[in-house]
Enzyme design. Structure first.
Site, PDB file in Angstrom:
ATOM      1  N   HIS A   1       0.832  -1.207   0.000  1.00 20.59           N
ATOM      2  CA  HIS A   1       0.000   0.000   0.000  1.00 20.59           C
ATOM      3  C   HIS A   1       0.866   1.256   0.000  1.00 20.59           C
ATOM      4  CE1 HIS A   1      -3.891  -2.106   1.569  1.00 20.59           C
ATOM      5  NE2 HIS A   1      -3.766  -2.169   0.263  1.00 20.59           N
TER       6      HIS A   1
ATOM      7  N   CYS B   1       3.384 -11.742   2.792  1.00 23.71           N
ATOM      8  CA  CYS B   1       4.411 -11.633   3.826  1.00 23.71           C
ATOM      9  C   CYS B   1       4.417 -12.906   4.665  1.00 23.71           C
ATOM     10  CB  CYS B   1       4.131 -10.425   4.718  1.00 23.71           C
ATOM     11  SG  CYS B   1       5.241 -10.322   6.143  1.00 23.71           S
TER      12      CYS B   1
ATOM     13  N   GLU C   1      -5.675  -7.706   4.064  1.00 24.94           N
ATOM     14  CA  GLU C   1      -5.074  -8.725   4.930  1.00 24.94           C
ATOM     15  C   GLU C   1      -6.148  -9.435   5.748  1.00 24.94           C
ATOM     16  OE1 GLU C   1      -2.329  -9.204   8.885  1.00 24.94           O
ATOM     17  OE2 GLU C   1      -1.895  -7.484   7.602  1.00 24.94           O
TER      18      GLU C   1
ATOM     19  N   SER D   1      -2.555   2.729   3.743  1.00 24.65           N
ATOM     20  CA  SER D   1      -1.572   1.934   4.482  1.00 24.65           C
ATOM     21  C   SER D   1      -1.964   1.873   5.953  1.00 24.65           C
ATOM     22  CB  SER D   1      -0.173   2.544   4.332  1.00 24.65           C
ATOM     23  OG  SER D   1       0.724   1.979   5.268  1.00 24.65           O
TER      24      SER D   1
END
Length: 316
Positions: A41, A96, A126, A225
């Site tokens: 982001h 990640c 996420e 973000s």
């Protein structure tokens, strides 16, 4: 005007890995490369990769047969993963590894028939990916954002219950939610160490130290973000003027007029070039040499998939 730099700041290992996966895929396979959701982001990063041939999409149906597809650092649900598998696509996963760890926790709970509670922000990719790891129809997966959500929540079986967290949350806020969960559901089980990642924790510690000295805090990061927003919120809670900015052009001169000390930090998806540009702009407005504060050293590295381990200079 004194300029202080938070330490650590900027890119984390997961972001470095995700960007490298897209860059290396472009170098090896050539454009276009399709990426589900923004790989990280940050507007600057996404625009730079788009200029080099990355195409950012939200639906797997937008990807033509035979194409290269990359999952973003935020991770995807099992449904998205299975849809990609059903297509004639070459898929690389830039999730990640610390997000993957949370995915595995949810999948284990699902297999055991335990109900699971995720602490996170609704609508964040996420969170969507993590919630999408749970598939047991006999159990249940629930999302909470605040202690109020916890007190309103009803589950099927309080005896078999676990919780996980989004990796980019406020450490302080999450602690409050976990406290509420343990009071509401005394037998709830959580991870041995909370799921908030090292980079999020370290950057929040660093901005706390920064805000103790600076009158104004500038956080370099994009509006979408999560971890960058948490940094600005933390500085504001400490009573400081804090602004989330994409780049130096966003700085308004009145923010730093007659300010003796300004602090600069960056979210985990913001490249250092943006910090350098912010410092240069502050110096134009009367700032001195930027002074980095002491902070935690980070030396974590996450490897890219072996198929993409290449020296881009050799490909070029």
């Amino acid at each position: 005007m004194q300029i202080l730099l938070a330490n650590p700041r900027g890119f984390c290992a997961g972001v470095d890995r995700a960007i490298s996966i897209v860059e290396n895929a472009l170098a090896i396979y050539g454009a276009p490369i399709y990426v589900r959701h923004e790989v990280v982001h940050n507007r600057y990063v996404v625009d730079s990769l788009r200029e080099r041939g990355a195409i950012f999409i939200e639906q797997i149906s937008e990807v033509p047969d035979g194409a290269i597809l990359i999952f973003s650092a935020h991770g995807v649900s099992q449904a998205v993963r299975n849809e990609a598998k059903s297509r004639d696509l070459t898929v690389f996963d830039a999730t990640c590894p610390l997000v993957t760890k949370v995915h595995m926790e949810v999948a284990r709970a699902s297999r055991r028939g335990e109900e699971s509670i995720l602490i996170g922000h609704a609508g964040h990719p996420e969170v969507e990916g993590t919630m999408g790891q749970y598939s047991n129809p006999e159990g249940g997966m629930y999302l909470v954002e605040s202690p109020d959500d916890v007190w309103k929540l009803t589950v099927k079986n309080e005896e078999k219950l676990s919780f996980m967290t989004q990796t980019t949350l406020s450490v302080d806020d999450t602690s409050d939610v976990i406290d509420a969960l343990r009071k509401r559901f005394p037998k709830i089980v959580g991870p041995r160490k909370d799921d908030i990642c090292y980079a999020t924790t370290n950057r929040q510690e660093a901005v706390r130290a920064l805000a103790e000295q600076a009158e104004v805090v500038l956080v370099v990061g994009s509006k979408n973000s999560s971890n960058s927003n948490r940094l600005a919120e933390l500085a504001q809670r400490m009573g400081k003027s804090a602004f989330l900015i994409d780049d130096a052009k966003d700085i308004q001169e009145e923010w730093v007029k007659e300010v003796k000390c300004v602090g600069v930090t960056a979210g985990a998806s913001a490249p250092d070039i943006l910090v350098q540009n912010v410092v240069a702009r502050l110096q134009q407005l009367g700032g001195g040499e930027a002074i980095p504060l002491e902070g935690r050293e980070e030396n974590i590295v996450f490897e890219v998939p072996k198929e993409l381990r290449v020296d881009i200079r050799e490909v070029d």
